[in-house]
Each structure stands twice: as C-alpha cells, then as structure tokens.
Write an enzyme that holds these catalytic residues in place. Structure first.
Site, PDB file in Angstrom:
ATOM      1  N   ASP A   1      32.062  13.378  48.306  1.00 38.71           N
ATOM      2  CA  ASP A   1      31.002  14.404  47.576  1.00 38.71           C
ATOM      3  C   ASP A   1      29.537  14.037  47.211  1.00 38.71           C
ATOM      4  OD1 ASP A   1      33.453  15.673  47.304  1.00 38.71           O
ATOM      5  OD2 ASP A   1      33.419  16.026  44.914  1.00 38.71           O
TER       6      ASP A   1
ATOM      7  N   ASP B   1      32.691  19.118  48.065  1.00 39.07           N
ATOM      8  CA  ASP B   1      33.215  20.291  46.960  1.00 39.07           C
ATOM      9  C   ASP B   1      32.603  21.426  47.519  1.00 39.07           C
ATOM     10  OD1 ASP B   1      34.484  19.853  44.310  1.00 39.07           O
ATOM     11  OD2 ASP B   1      32.703  20.157  43.479  1.00 39.07           O
TER      12      ASP B   1
ATOM     13  N   HIS C   1      28.180  24.641  40.556  1.00 40.63           N
ATOM     14  CA  HIS C   1      27.850  23.691  41.449  1.00 40.63           C
ATOM     15  C   HIS C   1      28.574  24.065  42.885  1.00 40.63           C
ATOM     16  CE1 HIS C   1      31.469  22.081  39.661  1.00 40.63           C
ATOM     17  NE2 HIS C   1      31.482  21.595  40.820  1.00 40.63           N
TER      18      HIS C   1
ATOM     19  N   LYS D   1      37.110  21.099  49.557  1.00 38.17           N
ATOM     20  CA  LYS D   1      38.275  21.210  48.364  1.00 38.17           C
ATOM     21  C   LYS D   1      37.390  22.125  47.257  1.00 38.17           C
ATOM     22  CE  LYS D   1      36.497  16.788  46.492  1.00 38.17           C
ATOM     23  NZ  LYS D   1      36.152  17.469  45.263  1.00 38.17           N
TER      24      LYS D   1
ATOM     25  N   CYS E   1      35.866  12.906  40.884  1.00 41.01           N
ATOM     26  CA  CYS E   1      36.171  13.007  42.493  1.00 41.01           C
ATOM     27  C   CYS E   1      36.918  11.422  43.068  1.00 41.01           C
ATOM     28  CB  CYS E   1      35.822  13.858  43.101  1.00 41.01           C
ATOM     29  SG  CYS E   1      35.493  15.650  42.528  1.00 41.01           S
TER      30      CYS E   1
HETATM   31  C1  VGL Z   1      33.104  16.548  40.968  1.00 40.00           C
HETATM   32  C2  VGL Z   1      32.985  17.316  38.789  1.00 40.00           C
HETATM   33  C3  VGL Z   1      33.164  19.065  39.244  1.00 40.00           C
HETATM   34  C4  VGL Z   1      32.885  15.256  41.498  1.00 40.00           C
HETATM   35  C5  VGL Z   1      33.361  17.554  41.561  1.00 40.00           C
HETATM   36  O1  VGL Z   1      32.444  15.279  42.773  1.00 40.00           O
HETATM   37  O2  VGL Z   1      33.003  14.144  40.793  1.00 40.00           O
HETATM   38  N1  VGL Z   1      32.849  16.434  39.540  1.00 40.00           N
HETATM   39  N2  VGL Z   1      33.290  18.828  40.537  1.00 40.00           N
HETATM   40 ZN    ZN Z   2      33.289  20.979  41.757  1.00 36.79          ZN
END
Ligand code: VGL
Ligand code: ZN
Length: 208
Positions: free
Chosen positions: A15, A53, A88, A113, A158
């Site tokens: 991510d 993400d 996000h 994902k 993540c």
């Molecule tokens: C993530 C919060 C929400 C991450 C992704 O990549 O750690 N954290 N979505």
């Molecule tokens: Zn997320």
C-alpha cells in the site's frame, strides 16, 4: 544484518499509495520515506508484488458510512471489530495511485484489496474476516515462492496483518523495518510488534 536474497524470495510491498503519504487522506507520518528504501530493495529481488488498497465509494470501513461515528472509532461489524477511517484509496481516484516515485515497473503482480463494500481487507492474504482469501497464497505456492520480505504502509495495520497471515500460511516472513512506517493508533504499533514476534515474523532493519 547482511541478508542473502535468493531467486525464489519475494518482496511484498504493501500500500505505498498517495493517500498514505504526505498530504494524503490517511497520511502516515513520514510515509514518503519508505519510497527510496523500497526502490533500492526492489532491485535486489527477482519477484516483487505490490498491494493496492482499493475501496469503492461509501466503503463500510469509512467513518462517513456510519452516521454518528468518527474516523478512528472502533465499531463492531459482522466479522469483528473494525476501525473506521477517513475516506481513502477510492478506486480510480488519485489517492489510490501508487506514490509517483515508487518504482513499480518490476512488479509481477498487483493485488487489489478492500474492494468488497461490506468488508475491509488489511492483509494481502485475507479480508478482515480472516478467512476470505485474496488468492495471493495460491499464486505464491504455484510459483514456488516460499520466503516473503515485507515493506510498506502501514506497519501496524496492513503490513502487520499481511505478515501474521503469511506466517499462518507457512511462509518464512521477514519484516524490513527501514521500509515501513506506522499509523500508531492507541498502542497499535506495540501490539503489532508483539503480534508479529509471537507469530514468528523475523525482523531486520535493512538488507545491508
Ligand atoms: C491501511 C487503514 C485502512 C493500511 C489501509 O494500508 O495500513 N490502513 N486501510
Ligand atoms: Zn483501506
């Protein structure tokens, strides 16, 4: 520590997207700093996979989808506890793009994902019910890749879930600290470190 990378090792980059970097919707402190580190790491591996993400608008992990709740609240969902986030990484939006300086060319696979509206997915392997697979484990097994080096954002969400799931699936798993940054919400970084240690995730600062 000097690590010898072999041709069946994988670098799994979690991510590294605009919304987790400076001025993003869910900016991770110092998140951009992972980019040059990861770009350098990428050159050492024959196999590189990225996760992205990738949420639809109105995703159930967004606080805005739960009237009366605020970002970073924790609520109960059918599959367990879920932290609520600012909107996000919306599919197709600039915030969901990889950081513009991230070297993505050598990635052989991008795993998206979090695209199912009703469930979040932190891990590269399973959605947050911890049982709906993304398909990555099958891919790695078919390709004979057994050792996974992890870097990216965020260490305590993540990256953490991906690392613990990789161990649960029987992969040798190594966290590269210099290539990670954390959100650190209510002790989440300490909890992630303890969880990874308990799961047998190895840690190195860098590959040396
Ligand atoms: C993530 C919060 C929400 C991450 C992704 O990549 O750690 N954290 N979505
Ligand atoms: Zn997320």
């Amino acid at each position: 520590m000097q690590v010898r990378v072999s041709d069946d090792d994988l670098l799994l980059i979690i991510d590294v997207q605009n919304d987790f970097c400076a001025s993003g919707a869910l900016a991770v402190a110092d998140g951009d700093a992972v980019v040059p580190v990861i770009n350098r790491l990428t050159e050492r591996f024959d196999h590189v996979i990225l996760t992205q993400d990738w949420h639809p608008p109105g995703h159930s992990s967004f606080a805005t989808s739960h009237p009366g709740s605020a970002a970073f609240d924790v609520i109960s969902m059918s599959y367990g506890q879920q932290t609520l986030w600012p909107d996000h990484c919306i599919q197709g939006a600039p915030g969901a793009d990889f950081h513009p300086q991230l070297a993505t060319e050598r990635a052989e696979l991008v795993i998206r994902k979090g695209f199912r509206p009703a469930i979040d997915s932190y891990s590269a392997f399973y959605e947050n019910d911890r049982r709906t697979p993304t398909g990555l484990a099958g891919y790695l097994r078919e390709r004979g890749l057994q050792r996974i080096f992890l870097a990216g954002l965020a260490t305590d969400f993540c990256v953490y879930y991906s690392a613990v799931d990789a161990r649960r699936l029987g992969f040798t798993t190594v966290l590269i600290e210099a290539g990670c940054r954390a959100i650190n919400l209510a002790g989440s970084l300490d909890a992630a470190r303890a969880g990874m240690a308990a799961a047998g995730v190895q840690r190195v600062n860098d590959l040396g």
